[in-house]
Design a protein around this motif. Structure first.
Motif, PDB file in Angstrom:
ATOM      1  N   SER A  21      35.930  58.689  22.416  1.00 42.25           N
ATOM      2  CA  SER A  21      37.427  57.303  21.995  1.00 42.25           C
ATOM      3  C   SER A  21      37.302  56.415  20.859  1.00 42.25           C
ATOM      4  O   SER A  21      38.688  56.464  20.541  1.00 42.25           O
ATOM      5  N   TYR A  22      36.461  57.324  19.973  1.00 42.98           N
ATOM      6  CA  TYR A  22      36.512  55.932  18.414  1.00 42.98           C
ATOM      7  C   TYR A  22      37.000  57.343  17.697  1.00 42.98           C
ATOM      8  O   TYR A  22      37.566  57.088  16.930  1.00 42.98           O
ATOM      9  N   ARG A 164      39.140  51.952  16.874  1.00 40.96           N
ATOM     10  CA  ARG A 164      39.835  52.798  18.068  1.00 40.96           C
ATOM     11  C   ARG A 164      40.912  52.101  18.423  1.00 40.96           C
ATOM     12  O   ARG A 164      41.918  52.269  18.717  1.00 40.96           O
ATOM     13  N   ARG A 165      41.204  50.963  18.557  1.00 41.62           N
ATOM     14  CA  ARG A 165      42.300  49.920  18.347  1.00 41.62           C
ATOM     15  C   ARG A 165      43.440  50.447  17.092  1.00 41.62           C
ATOM     16  O   ARG A 165      44.947  50.613  17.644  1.00 41.62           O
ATOM     17  N   GLN A 166      43.195  51.030  15.416  1.00 44.53           N
ATOM     18  CA  GLN A 166      44.230  51.593  15.472  1.00 44.53           C
ATOM     19  C   GLN A 166      44.034  53.159  15.884  1.00 44.53           C
ATOM     20  O   GLN A 166      45.962  53.418  15.737  1.00 44.53           O
ATOM     21  N   GLN A 167      43.720  53.361  15.822  1.00 40.89           N
ATOM     22  CA  GLN A 167      44.132  55.084  16.590  1.00 40.89           C
ATOM     23  C   GLN A 167      45.036  55.184  17.860  1.00 40.89           C
ATOM     24  O   GLN A 167      45.566  55.973  18.314  1.00 40.89           O
ATOM     25  N   GLN A 168      44.877  53.893  18.431  1.00 40.25           N
ATOM     26  CA  GLN A 168      45.558  53.570  20.229  1.00 40.25           C
ATOM     27  C   GLN A 168      47.060  52.864  19.368  1.00 40.25           C
ATOM     28  O   GLN A 168      48.044  53.757  19.942  1.00 40.25           O
ATOM     29  N   GLN A 171      48.703  56.348  18.691  1.00 42.14           N
ATOM     30  CA  GLN A 171      49.081  57.348  19.668  1.00 42.14           C
ATOM     31  C   GLN A 171      49.994  56.777  20.194  1.00 42.14           C
ATOM     32  O   GLN A 171      51.137  57.346  20.406  1.00 42.14           O
ATOM     33  N   LEU A 172      50.180  54.843  20.437  1.00 45.36           N
ATOM     34  CA  LEU A 172      51.642  54.275  20.741  1.00 45.36           C
ATOM     35  C   LEU A 172      52.862  54.654  19.967  1.00 45.36           C
ATOM     36  O   LEU A 172      53.599  55.333  20.480  1.00 45.36           O
TER      37      LEU A 172
END
Length: 244
Positions: A21-22, A164-168, A171-172
Motif C-alpha cells: 500500500s506504500y 502513503r498519504r501523498q499516494q492516496q 489517487q483522489l
C-alpha cells in the motif's frame, strides 16, 4: 522446516498487503531517505548503512551506503531475524555469531563484522523493513547508539506514512476534475506545496517540482493586493486548526 500455520500465513499476507500500500518497493531514489541513511552513518560512525523493505522473498534497499547490491534474497538478509522477532538486534562480531557467520557479506566483501539493526514497524504494528548499520571492525554497541538508531528508524516510518498519504491524495486527485493541493507553512514562514494535482498545475502553469521546494512562484502569480490576505488566512487556519 515445518510449513507456516494458517494464522502465520494470514498475518504475512496482511503484512505484505500493507507494505504494497506504500508503493515503496522498486521506487526511485528519494532525497529524504538518502539523507537519513547518511545521517545514520555519521552519527554511528559506520561505512555501511541501508534502509531496506522486506517483500515476499527479498529485501530491497530504498537507500544504501557502501553496498553494491540493490536487493538480497530474504533468506540471505541480515535482517530476517528482525522480521520474526520485531526487536532490534546488535552483534559485536558477526564471525562469532551463528546466525551471521556464514553470510556472504561476512565471508567476502564487504567483510562485515559488527551489525546493528532496528525494525521499521508501522502504525498498524507490521514489520515492513529495517534500518541497519554495519561496520568492518568488531565493536560493542552502546545503548545510546542503539537508541539513536531507533529514533532514526522512527523518522523513516514518518517518511513512509507521509509517502502513503501523498499516494492516496494522488489517487483522489486523479478521480476528480478539481484542483487539489497540499499547502505547507513552516514555523519560519516558508511556504511550499508538497502536493499539487495535475489540474492545479494546469491552471497555474507551474512546475510541481519547484512548488515542492517553495511556493514563491505561485505567490508571485497572485495579484499583489491578494497576497497578504492569503497569508493572513493561512496563518489563521493554522492557529485555529480550522479548514482553509
Amino acid at each position: 522446516m515445518n510449513p507456516p500455520s494458517p494464522e502465520n500465513h494470514q498475518a504475512e499476507l496482511a503484512r505484505l498487503n500493507t507494505l504494497h500500500s506504500y508503493q515503496i518497493l522498486d521506487s526511485g531514489p528519494e532525497t529524504a531517505f538518502d539523507n537519513l541513511a547518511a545521517l545514520a552513518s555519521t552519527l554511528l560512525g559506520t561505512p555501511l548503512v541501508f534502509i531496506g523493505f522486506m517483500g515476499k522473498d527479498r529485501q530491497w534497499f530504498k537507500a544504501r551506503l557502501g553496498l553494491v547490491e540493490e536487493e538480497v534474497p530474504l533468506q540471505q538478509s541480515f535482517c530476517q531475524h528482525l522480521l520474526s522477532s520485531g526487536q532490534r538486534l546488535s552483534v559485536r562480531d558477526a564471525t562469532q555469531d551463528p546466525r551471521l557467520a556464514t553470510h556472504p557479506w561476512v565471508l567476502a566483501s564487504p567483510q562485515v563484522r559488527a551489525y546493528a539493526g532496528v525494525p521499521l514497524i508501522n502504525e498498524e504494528g507490521f514489520v515492513l523493513g529495517s534500518l541497519c548499520v554495519l561496520d568492518q571492525q568488531s565493536r560493542d554497541w552502546t545503548e545510546l547508539e542503539l537508541d539513536l538508531l531507533q529514533q532514526l528508524a522512527q523518522q523513516v516510518i514518518t517518511l513512509l506514512e507521509l509517502r502513503r498519504r501523498q499516494q492516496q491524495i494522488k489517487q483522489l486527485a486523479a478521480s476528480v476534475p478539481a484542483a487539489i493541493y497540499q499547502f505547507r507553512l513552516d514555523p519560519q514562514g516558508q511556504t511550499s506545496f508538497p502536493f499539487a494535482s495535475q489540474a492545479f498545475v494546469d491552471i497555474f502553469g507551474l512546475d510541481p517540482a519547484v512548488l515542492q521546494q517553495s511556493a514563491d512562484s505561485f505567490l508571485a502569480a497572485l495579484h499583489p493586493e491578494d497576497r497578504e490576505l492569503m497569508r493572513q488566512s493561512v496563518v489563521a487556519s493554522r492557529d485555529q486548526m480550522s479548514p482553509w
